[in-house]
Design an enzyme around this catalytic site. Structure first.
Site, mmCIF file in Angstrom:
data_model
loop_
_atom_site.group_PDB
_atom_site.id
_atom_site.type_symbol
_atom_site.label_atom_id
_atom_site.label_comp_id
_atom_site.label_asym_id
_atom_site.label_seq_id
_atom_site.Cartn_x
_atom_site.Cartn_y
_atom_site.Cartn_z
ATOM 1 C CG ASP A 8 9.633 -10.076 11.164
ATOM 2 O OD1 ASP A 8 9.922 -9.181 11.989
ATOM 3 O OD2 ASP A 8 10.281 -10.258 10.114
ATOM 4 C CB CYS A 65 9.282 -6.970 9.106
ATOM 5 S SG CYS A 65 9.464 -6.079 7.551
ATOM 6 C CB THR A 67 13.493 -3.564 5.760
ATOM 7 O OG1 THR A 67 12.537 -4.505 5.241
ATOM 8 C CG2 THR A 67 14.896 -4.159 5.732
ATOM 9 C CG HIS A 98 -0.948 13.716 -0.364
ATOM 10 N ND1 HIS A 98 0.017 14.251 -1.197
ATOM 11 C CD2 HIS A 98 -1.407 14.749 0.382
ATOM 12 C CE1 HIS A 98 0.136 15.550 -0.966
ATOM 13 N NE2 HIS A 98 -0.721 15.872 -0.001
ATOM 14 C CG HIS A 134 -4.957 14.577 -2.043
ATOM 15 N ND1 HIS A 134 -3.785 14.363 -2.716
ATOM 16 C CD2 HIS A 134 -4.865 15.826 -1.518
ATOM 17 C CE1 HIS A 134 -3.004 15.423 -2.599
ATOM 18 N NE2 HIS A 134 -3.644 16.330 -1.873
HETATM 19 C C1 RB5 Z 1 13.759 -11.184 8.611
HETATM 20 O O1 RB5 Z 1 15.083 -11.613 8.705
HETATM 21 C C2 RB5 Z 1 13.657 -10.046 7.599
HETATM 22 O O2 RB5 Z 1 13.860 -10.513 6.314
HETATM 23 C C3 RB5 Z 1 12.321 -9.338 7.741
HETATM 24 O O3 RB5 Z 1 12.169 -8.882 9.041
HETATM 25 C C4 RB5 Z 1 12.095 -8.131 6.836
HETATM 26 O O4 RB5 Z 1 13.171 -7.251 6.922
HETATM 27 C C5 RB5 Z 1 11.694 -8.423 5.460
HETATM 28 O O5 RB5 Z 1 11.350 -7.531 4.682
#
Ligand code: RB5
Length: 147
Positions: A8, A65, A67, A98, A134
């Protein structure tokens, strides 16, 4: 080997950094998702990339993304996808060995570029374990759920 990379808007710089590293290692690279900082919803990036892994035109995928969480959750809604959001080399190695993970999730707001590249290298350089225990568990991941 062809590797598909998607992101993203929060992670396109990390994705492009890893893509350049992957090209330098000799991998074929395909890019999906955001092309710049304009808002691009992470589920759309996951949905664009996942078919390439499922149909086999990409051997492995990388989804980034902020996180690594949201884009991995969405990828795992697709049957046959085993996406693992990894923050260290141990997770990347065991996700391949695994879990036979076929997509690596990475968080641009969590990881330095250097750490992310290390995790990428570990993921693509590790094979799934041939051990029956596994393989049996991976089969259960994709099995219907009896409520
Ligand atoms: C975008 O602001 C953020 O929410 C996205 O990149 C991600 O971290 C979502 O899980």
């Amino acid at each position: 080997m062809t590797i598909a990379l998607g992101s993203d808007h929060a992670a396109y710089l990390l994705r492009d950094h890893i893509a350049a590293h992957a090209r330098a290692r000799g991998f074929e690279v395909e890019i999906y998702g955001a092309t710049g900082p304009e808002a691009y919803d992470y589920p759309d990036a996951a949905d664009a990339l996942v078919p390439k892994v499922l149909e086999g035109s990409a051997t492995l995928g990388v989804l980034c993304c902020g996180t690594g969480i949201g884009i991995t959750i969405r990828a795992n809604r697709h049957h046959g996808i085993r996406a693992a959001n990894c923050t260290c080399n141990v997770m990347a190695s065991l996700a391949r060995q695994h879990n036979d993970a076929n997509i690596l999730g990475l968080g641009a707001r969590i990881l330095s570029k250097e750490r992310a590249v290390e995790i990428f290298d570990t993921f693509v350089d590790t094979q799934r374990s041939p051990e029956i225990r596994h393989l049996k568990r991976v089969e259960k991941i994709d099995a219907p759920i009896n409520d």
